[in-house]
Write a protein that holds these residues in place. Sequence first.
Motif, PDB file in Angstrom:
ATOM      1  N   GLY A   1      15.475  -0.068  41.204  1.00  0.00           N
ATOM      2  CA  GLY A   1      14.292  -0.822  40.801  1.00  0.00           C
ATOM      3  C   GLY A   1      13.773  -0.475  39.422  1.00  0.00           C
ATOM      4  O   GLY A   1      12.623  -0.795  39.101  1.00  0.00           O
ATOM      5  N   ASP A   2      14.603   0.178  38.581  1.00  0.00           N
ATOM      6  CA  ASP A   2      14.131   0.539  37.243  1.00  0.00           C
ATOM      7  C   ASP A   2      14.053  -0.677  36.319  1.00  0.00           C
ATOM      8  O   ASP A   2      13.223  -0.732  35.421  1.00  0.00           O
ATOM      9  CB  ASP A   2      15.036   1.614  36.627  1.00  0.00           C
TER      10      ASP A   2
ATOM     11  N   ASP B   1       6.604  -0.681  48.406  1.00  0.00           N
ATOM     12  CA  ASP B   1       6.024   0.677  48.416  1.00  0.00           C
ATOM     13  C   ASP B   1       5.366   1.075  47.105  1.00  0.00           C
ATOM     14  O   ASP B   1       5.264   2.265  46.799  1.00  0.00           O
ATOM     15  CB  ASP B   1       7.106   1.702  48.789  1.00  0.00           C
ATOM     16  N   GLY B   2       4.926   0.112  46.312  1.00  0.00           N
ATOM     17  CA  GLY B   2       4.121   0.413  45.133  1.00  0.00           C
ATOM     18  C   GLY B   2       4.875   0.999  43.964  1.00  0.00           C
ATOM     19  O   GLY B   2       4.249   1.515  43.022  1.00  0.00           O
ATOM     20  N   LYS B   3       6.204   0.922  43.965  1.00  0.00           N
ATOM     21  CA  LYS B   3       6.985   1.456  42.849  1.00  0.00           C
ATOM     22  C   LYS B   3       6.978   0.469  41.692  1.00  0.00           C
ATOM     23  O   LYS B   3       7.285  -0.705  41.861  1.00  0.00           O
ATOM     24  CB  LYS B   3       8.418   1.727  43.293  1.00  0.00           C
TER      25      LYS B   3
ATOM     26  N   THR C   1      -1.663  -6.885  32.424  1.00  0.00           N
ATOM     27  CA  THR C   1      -2.807  -6.297  33.125  1.00  0.00           C
ATOM     28  C   THR C   1      -2.400  -5.499  34.360  1.00  0.00           C
ATOM     29  O   THR C   1      -2.951  -4.432  34.631  1.00  0.00           O
ATOM     30  CB  THR C   1      -3.794  -7.408  33.535  1.00  0.00           C
ATOM     31  N   ASP C   2      -1.416  -6.020  35.137  1.00  0.00           N
ATOM     32  CA  ASP C   2      -1.052  -5.382  36.401  1.00  0.00           C
ATOM     33  C   ASP C   2       0.093  -4.383  36.268  1.00  0.00           C
ATOM     34  O   ASP C   2       0.255  -3.514  37.134  1.00  0.00           O
ATOM     35  CB  ASP C   2      -0.662  -6.446  37.429  1.00  0.00           C
ATOM     36  N   LEU C   3       0.908  -4.512  35.219  1.00  0.00           N
ATOM     37  CA  LEU C   3       2.006  -3.572  34.970  1.00  0.00           C
ATOM     38  C   LEU C   3       1.898  -3.036  33.541  1.00  0.00           C
ATOM     39  O   LEU C   3       2.770  -3.272  32.705  1.00  0.00           O
ATOM     40  CB  LEU C   3       3.361  -4.252  35.182  1.00  0.00           C
TER      41      LEU C   3
END
Length: 725
Positions: A288-289, A346-348, A367-369
């Motif tokens: 997920g990187d 899981d919030g990663k 804003t979110d990332l």
Amino acid sequence: MEITPFSSKPNIIQTPKQKCPCGTDRCYIDLYRVDEDDEFTDPNCTPNNSSDQVSVLAPFVGQTFETDEDAIEYYNNFARCTGFLVRRERSKGNPDHPMGVYKRELVCHRAGAPLSAKAGETKRLKRKKPERCRCEAQMVIKKNMSGGSAKWAVVNFNNVHNHDLLEVNFVHYQPQYHHRYISQADRDRIIALAKGGCNVGLIIGALEMEKGIKTGQLTFSERDVKNFLHASETVNPELERVELLKYCKSMKEKIPDFRYEVSIMEDNKLENIAWSYVESIRSYKAFGDVVIFDVGHRLCTYDRPILTWFGLDNNGNIIFFSCAVLFDEKLESYRWALQAFLRLLDGKYPQTILTDFNVNLKEIIETDLPETKHAHSFDHIISKLSSWFSAPLGPQYEKFKTEFCQLTELNQIEEFEREWERIVLQFGLVLDRHAEFLFLNRFFWGLAYLKNWFFGGLLGGEHNLKIRGFFRRFLNSETKLKDFIEQVGVAVDFQNQAAEETNQNQIQTNLKTCLPLEEHASTILTPYSFPIFQKEISLSTQYAVYETDIETYLVQHHLKTGGGGHIVTCIPSSEEVSCTCKGFEFLGVLCRHALRVLSLKNCFVVPDRYLLLRWRRESNLFPKSSGFKYRSQALKSLGSILVQESAITKDRFDYVQWHLGKLLNHVRDMEAGPANVVEDDWLDAGMPIIAEMDVGPTRKIAPRGRPRKQKSTVKVANEEDAALS
């Protein structure tokens, strides 16, 4: 559809009484295309309708397609332009098996022996010529697994007919006409025009005008459009919502790790839904990187946008992470989808994320990332150039496109901005709004501004075709929401199986330089990542090294020693190496400059920190561990037999489903320790594998409730067992 170059001279067939728009003998209709709505014409032709003859490219053995539907559509188009119809003769394979159907035979409509007359029709058929006359014209396609993905290849092609061909202009009037299909692009356009208030006649006229064809030359009729619109209007959103929630709840009961989120509007109607699978969550933890955030698909039945998250595994396969279907494309809907994606996984937070040009996406990612690097793929930028600059530049457009592509490869900010200024001055684009837009957003697509972040090779945009192929198998204008979620699950299962087969069938890569660094990396990196490393270490031998300071080196190509180069810092005591080109940061593989210095410093193994875990063989989602291959085969065999036995009656099915659910929960609670046996132990112990496994006699299941009248199934089961053996 994959475009395969000719290995030999293509088969050209002259078809009379069909005019090419350019009216020249040299022009031909090129049936190679990527999108379904591409026109089948030579891009260099100019319509004048002065010729009565056109050449058509025939299929050839070895030609490949992304899906079987692509191959069938290709052959249908060829047949329509040649003067015959296509019939699907026979298929091999099982649609319920993960591999599905693996072979199809497409034949001429007059293939096969004449059909026998029905009772009462003998007298009438005496005056009618038999439709079938044993014509041997056909095209056979077969599915091949290569590189973890399935491709369909032409294995046999015969275009010799033993009958007169149809008049090309009258093919679509035949009762058995199979070419009246509506492509996905046309379906989307029909729905958009219908929602705009256009009747069927206006829709047909608008499509003919947009395609630049004459009246009556569409591949479908007004009746086809009416039937399609009627089917689209029969959707009941409220009933679909109830069925969808029931399906998600049942999935959660069967598979506790299945995750989904929904948002309900004030009137109790479904607004948004997002979901992910067990394997996808596990994939995201490992890979997920870097994430591809795709917003280019729609569920046309409800006119809702589809948002999907994909990634890249260590074998170079595109893997599914999560999906969402939204009510609209407003900013708040996109924000809900992105937050739901993070909650499901899981919030990663990903390190980098790739999207298309979209103002709403740009805002919510900022804003979110805030710690995630946002970028656009080069392929997406290049796809916009034609619509933006071909008209104002005219004949200079191709030269501009070539220089722009070279610009995207520059990795120094000063050089990039200097070259950009030269290009806009040379082509007179100083005041062009699109050129200004590109320059203002250069931080999202210029390599010079992105080289400090990891993208794993995804910036090139080659993943776009794979993503379209993921959806193209099941997404169309009539897909229902519940069916869409089910089919996504099937596609993910197929994707996982292809990845597992890729891992099990890995081959040893040959060494090119025989350097110890290369030999060491070949034992750790996957067959996908090692060739990238191998390319860099092969090119490293062409570079000269000059020590400029303590533990600092200037690395230059041996033909460019007059200036330039890159600075490499190497600290042997701490096994640290870095280069100003930022190749390792960008690709996750050491660059040629750093490898050249490591070789010079007598380093015989690659430092562990520069062999990223995400590129290693040990990071496989389906590890090739001791005994894994044999255990997997044994369980697949047992599962196949269990499916056959339990599908005979509903009582058997209910019994097996209930016990498998309990068994699955028990296995998940077990500790995942190391393997207790190795492959040799399995073989030496004579453990049964595949068909040799003894499953014992069929168990009689006591029916629950009132007994049902059942058909005799023993004979059918015995016949199936005999066929399998």
